[in-house]
Design an enzyme around this catalytic site. Structure first.
Site, PDB file in Angstrom:
ATOM      1  CB  SER A 106       0.314  -1.141  -7.662  1.00 33.04           C
ATOM      2  OG  SER A 106       0.130  -2.066  -8.681  1.00 33.04           O
ATOM      3  CD  GLU A 133       3.001  -2.389  -4.292  1.00 32.51           C
ATOM      4  OE1 GLU A 133       1.941  -2.344  -4.762  1.00 32.51           O
ATOM      5  OE2 GLU A 133       3.454  -3.696  -4.174  1.00 32.51           O
ATOM      6  NE  ARG A 157      -3.341  -5.362   1.889  1.00 31.31           N
ATOM      7  CZ  ARG A 157      -4.299  -4.490   1.373  1.00 31.31           C
ATOM      8  NH1 ARG A 157      -5.399  -4.267   1.532  1.00 31.31           N
ATOM      9  NH2 ARG A 157      -3.420  -3.881   0.512  1.00 31.31           N
TER      10      ARG A 157
END
Length: 230
Positions: free
Chosen positions: A161, A158, A71
């Site tokens: 997903s 989260e 990231r």
């Protein structure tokens, strides 16, 4: 599978992206004609190994990949993304399937149940969120997010997903199957996280605090050799 972290730019575009220079600049670092991909969905897409191939109608391809993720924006935009919430690099386990179109949504339910069983075994409080159309990614037809509760931060994080991309990726990657009539059609692809490790670690530490110490979930005790951190 331990996938490589470098790939060709067109693979990134074919798997996850709106094909624009801006999109590519957000999720990848391009240098010398190759890409260091920032999102694990690309790393885990073992479908790149069968690009352009024609599968039998009865063939379902399944793969699990242990992948690094990267990231750029880690630690920015306030305290909510600091620490283990968002790192420059972290590890994730990905699950990917190539399926017959008639079986893809049954497969999606199975993958959702699989991820739920992992979080159940870890004894973490969680919820499953079915994303509305406006929150779906550019490539997904249906997505379920898994969020674990962070007691220390008093918010949901989260950790997974799970998505059905239907024929979107298959169309770009030329993933096809041959039916019983000998005709070719596009496969469906599915992808999920099982799980993103840093946030799971944070949730385990925060949700298992006791006066004696931090309790270790039973499923992890055989691997650690102890049941509490004092």
């Amino acid at each position: 599978m331990l996938p490589p972290v470098y790939c060709e730019p067109e693979i990134v575009i074919n798997v996850i992206l709106n094909p624009s220079p801006l999109s590519l600049s957000i999720v990848a670092i391009v240098q010398g004609g190759i890409v260091i991909v920032l999102y694990s969905q690309v790393f885990a897409e073992f479908i790149v190994y069968v690009v352009g191939k024609i599968l039998l109608s009865s063939t379902a391809c399944k793969c699990t990949a242990y992948t690094p993720c990267f990231r750029r924006e880690a630690g920015s935009y306030g305290k909510d993304v600091r620490g283990l919430n968002r790192l420059h690099q972290f590890d994730k386990v990905e699950i990917v399937q190539i399926q017959h179109p008639e079986e893809s949504y049954e497969t999606l339910d199975s993958m959702v149940s699989h991820v739920a069983s992992i979080i159940d075994d870890l004894e973490l409080p969680y919820r499953i969120v079915k994303l509305c159309g406006g929150d779906l990614s550019f490539t997904a037809a249906l997505t379920f997010d898994f969020e674990v509760y962070s007691a220390g931060q008093e918010r949901w994080l989260e950790v997974s997903s799970v998505s059905n991309f239907e024929s979107f990726q298959a169309n770009r990657l030329k993933l096809r199957y041959k039916n019983h009539e000998g005709k070719t059609d596009l496969c469906h692809t599915l992808n999920g996280s099982a799980l993103a490790l840093p946030r799971v670690y944070a949730a385990l530490i925060e949700n298992n605090q006791t006066l004696e110490g931090i309790k270790i979930p039973k499923v992890l005790q055989p691997y650690l050799g102890f049941d509490i951190i004092k």
